[in-house]
Design a protein around this motif. Structure first.
Motif, PDB file in Angstrom:
ATOM      1  N   CYS A   1       6.803  -2.691  -4.117  1.00 12.48           N
ATOM      2  CA  CYS A   1       5.447  -2.407  -3.646  1.00 12.48           C
ATOM      3  C   CYS A   1       5.131  -3.334  -2.482  1.00 12.48           C
ATOM      4  CB  CYS A   1       4.450  -2.620  -4.782  1.00 12.48           C
ATOM      5  SG  CYS A   1       2.708  -2.429  -4.264  1.00 12.48           S
ATOM      6  N   ILE A   2       4.603  -2.774  -1.385  1.00 14.22           N
ATOM      7  CA  ILE A   2       4.250  -3.589  -0.221  1.00 14.22           C
ATOM      8  C   ILE A   2       2.740  -3.581   0.025  1.00 14.22           C
ATOM      9  CG2 ILE A   2       6.501  -3.381   0.888  1.00 14.22           C
ATOM     10  CD1 ILE A   2       5.247  -1.223   2.740  1.00 14.22           C
ATOM     11  N   PHE A   3       1.951  -3.397  -1.046  1.00 18.43           N
ATOM     12  CA  PHE A   3       0.498  -3.457  -0.897  1.00 18.43           C
ATOM     13  C   PHE A   3       0.117  -4.818  -0.315  1.00 18.43           C
ATOM     14  CE2 PHE A   3      -3.701  -4.692  -2.426  1.00 18.43           C
ATOM     15  CZ  PHE A   3      -4.464  -3.636  -1.939  1.00 18.43           C
ATOM     16  N   GLY A   4      -0.683  -4.801   0.720  1.00 21.65           N
ATOM     17  CA  GLY A   4      -1.092  -6.040   1.368  1.00 21.65           C
ATOM     18  C   GLY A   4      -0.047  -6.613   2.307  1.00 21.65           C
ATOM     19  N   GLU A   5       1.090  -5.941   2.424  1.00 20.78           N
ATOM     20  CA  GLU A   5       2.173  -6.420   3.291  1.00 20.78           C
ATOM     21  C   GLU A   5       2.674  -5.296   4.190  1.00 20.78           C
ATOM     22  OE1 GLU A   5       4.971  -9.338   1.287  1.00 20.78           O
ATOM     23  OE2 GLU A   5       4.167  -8.281  -0.466  1.00 20.78           O
ATOM     24  N   GLY A   6       1.732  -4.523   4.695  1.00 19.77           N
ATOM     25  CA  GLY A   6       2.092  -3.439   5.598  1.00 19.77           C
ATOM     26  C   GLY A   6       1.894  -2.050   5.029  1.00 19.77           C
ATOM     27  N   CYS A   7       1.494  -1.935   3.771  1.00 18.03           N
ATOM     28  CA  CYS A   7       1.231  -0.609   3.186  1.00 18.03           C
ATOM     29  C   CYS A   7       0.079   0.048   3.932  1.00 18.03           C
ATOM     30  CB  CYS A   7       0.882  -0.746   1.700  1.00 18.03           C
ATOM     31  SG  CYS A   7       0.324   0.807   0.939  1.00 18.03           S
ATOM     32  N   PRO A   8       0.289   1.246   4.492  1.00 17.05           N
ATOM     33  CA  PRO A   8      -0.773   1.922   5.226  1.00 17.05           C
ATOM     34  C   PRO A   8      -1.680   2.780   4.351  1.00 17.05           C
ATOM     35  CG  PRO A   8       1.249   3.140   5.494  1.00 17.05           C
ATOM     36  CD  PRO A   8       1.586   1.943   4.641  1.00 17.05           C
TER      37      PRO A   8
ATOM     38  N   ALA B   1      -7.917   5.471   4.762  1.00 20.49           N
ATOM     39  CA  ALA B   1      -8.166   4.396   3.793  1.00 20.49           C
ATOM     40  C   ALA B   1      -6.942   3.477   3.744  1.00 20.49           C
ATOM     41  CB  ALA B   1      -8.478   4.970   2.414  1.00 20.49           C
ATOM     42  N   PRO B   2      -6.611   2.821   4.852  1.00 19.75           N
ATOM     43  CA  PRO B   2      -5.370   2.047   4.926  1.00 19.75           C
ATOM     44  C   PRO B   2      -5.346   0.807   4.047  1.00 19.75           C
ATOM     45  CG  PRO B   2      -6.724   1.676   6.879  1.00 19.75           C
ATOM     46  CD  PRO B   2      -7.362   2.797   6.126  1.00 19.75           C
ATOM     47  N   ASP B   3      -6.507   0.316   3.634  1.00 23.43           N
ATOM     48  CA  ASP B   3      -6.545  -0.909   2.837  1.00 23.43           C
ATOM     49  C   ASP B   3      -6.563  -0.657   1.334  1.00 23.43           C
ATOM     50  OD1 ASP B   3      -6.756  -2.456   5.211  1.00 23.43           O
ATOM     51  OD2 ASP B   3      -8.906  -1.990   5.290  1.00 23.43           O
TER      52      ASP B   3
ATOM     53  N   ALA C   1       9.292   0.398   2.487  1.00 21.76           N
ATOM     54  CA  ALA C   1       9.092  -0.199   1.170  1.00 21.76           C
ATOM     55  C   ALA C   1      10.404  -0.540   0.466  1.00 21.76           C
ATOM     56  CB  ALA C   1       8.263   0.740   0.285  1.00 21.76           C
ATOM     57  N   HIS C   2      11.520  -0.291   1.092  1.00 20.83           N
ATOM     58  CA  HIS C   2      12.821  -0.615   0.491  1.00 20.83           C
ATOM     59  C   HIS C   2      13.340  -1.917   1.103  1.00 20.83           C
ATOM     60  CE1 HIS C   2      13.991   3.003  -1.987  1.00 20.83           C
ATOM     61  NE2 HIS C   2      12.811   3.329  -1.489  1.00 20.83           N
TER      62      HIS C   2
END
Length: 259
Positions: free
Chosen positions: A38-45, A51-53, A210-211
């Motif tokens: 999971c890349i939430f907060g680390e580039g997840c759009p 609603a990118p955040d 995300a990989h």
């Protein structure tokens, strides 16, 4: 690279659940040995461009059953204003503050719209600045887990901590007339969201962005897989995954992994 195509060769392993001979585990080795994280907060759009955040918390979470809802409710009662941005002020939290019923009559966490972005009521926005400091965007129930020294598997709705791992059940009849329950453990790709999954603007499980994990899914998601399979079955899965990592062919690699 863009998101990979959903159809590609996968390697699977099947084995009897050591704790239940009536179950056969069918595990997607291609997914479980991939480098997803999971890349939430680390580039997840986010799954929606507007609603990118919010990540994948846009639609709220459906409860698996009454047990799931009851478990989450116990942790909701522990949330305070330092953890939950949208906690009702000046009164006790009521079920209707965080639960709603969708058009199909299914119970789920409420969604609210803030500055034009819809999200689960437990999603703290990036401007969240609690009295004690810290804050920022993220799940209030996820933050509570760390405060309590627990794994988020315990505090969040089932669907939230399972994603993007998918567990399904199927009854199978053998040629000799005996039956068993097939328990599949695999990738919760955008098709798992139903027809609407193809309308998502971005999705993580098949996206190269995300990989990027240094360790494979079966290692980084030990807690989730143990909860879904049981400890004995997870231990057997690890044995097969370890062997697969050592000997897998190019066809069995997840195409979103770096090569």
């Amino acid at each position: 690279m863009p998101e990979v195509d959903l159809a590609f060769p996968r390697a699977y392993v099947e084995f009897v659940n050591p704790d239940d001979e009536s179950e056969v585990m069918r595990c997607d080795l291609t997914w479980l040995t991939s480098s997803y994280r999971c890349i939430f907060g680390e580039g997840c759009p986010g799954i929606y461009a507007d609603a990118p955040d919010v990540g994948c918390c846009t639609l709220g979470a459906h409860f698996a059953d009454k047990t799931d809802e009851k478990r989450v409710a116990a942790y909701v009662d522990m949330l305070d204003e330092n953890l939950w941005q949208q906690k009702p002020q000046g009164r006790a939290v009521r079920k209707k503050d965080w639960i709603e019923v969708d058009e199909d009559g299914e119970r789920k966490t409420r969604t609210t719209t803030v500055d034009g972005q819809q999200a689960c009521v437990f999603h703290n926005r990036k401007d969240f600045a609690p009295p004690t400091g810290g804050g920022g965007a993220g799940c209030a129930l996820h933050a509570l887990a760390y405060v309590l020294g627990k794994n988020p598997v315990e505090t969040k709705p089932d669907v939230c901590w399972q994603l993007p791992i998918r567990r399904t059940f199927r009854s199978v009849e053998r040629q000799d007339g005996t039956t068993y329950t097939e328990v599949s453990i695999g990738e919760y790709d955008r098709r798992g969201w139903g027809p609407g999954g193809h309308d998502l603007d971005w999705y993580c499980s098949g996206n190269t962005e995300a990989h990027v994990a240094p360790e494979p899914v079966y290692v980084t998601h030990e807690a989730e897989l143990t909860e879904l399979m049981g400890r004995a079955a997870y231990a057997e899965l690890v044995r097969h995954c370890d062997a697969h990592v050592r000997s897998r062919s190019a066809l069995a690699l997840h195409p979103a992994d770096p090569h």
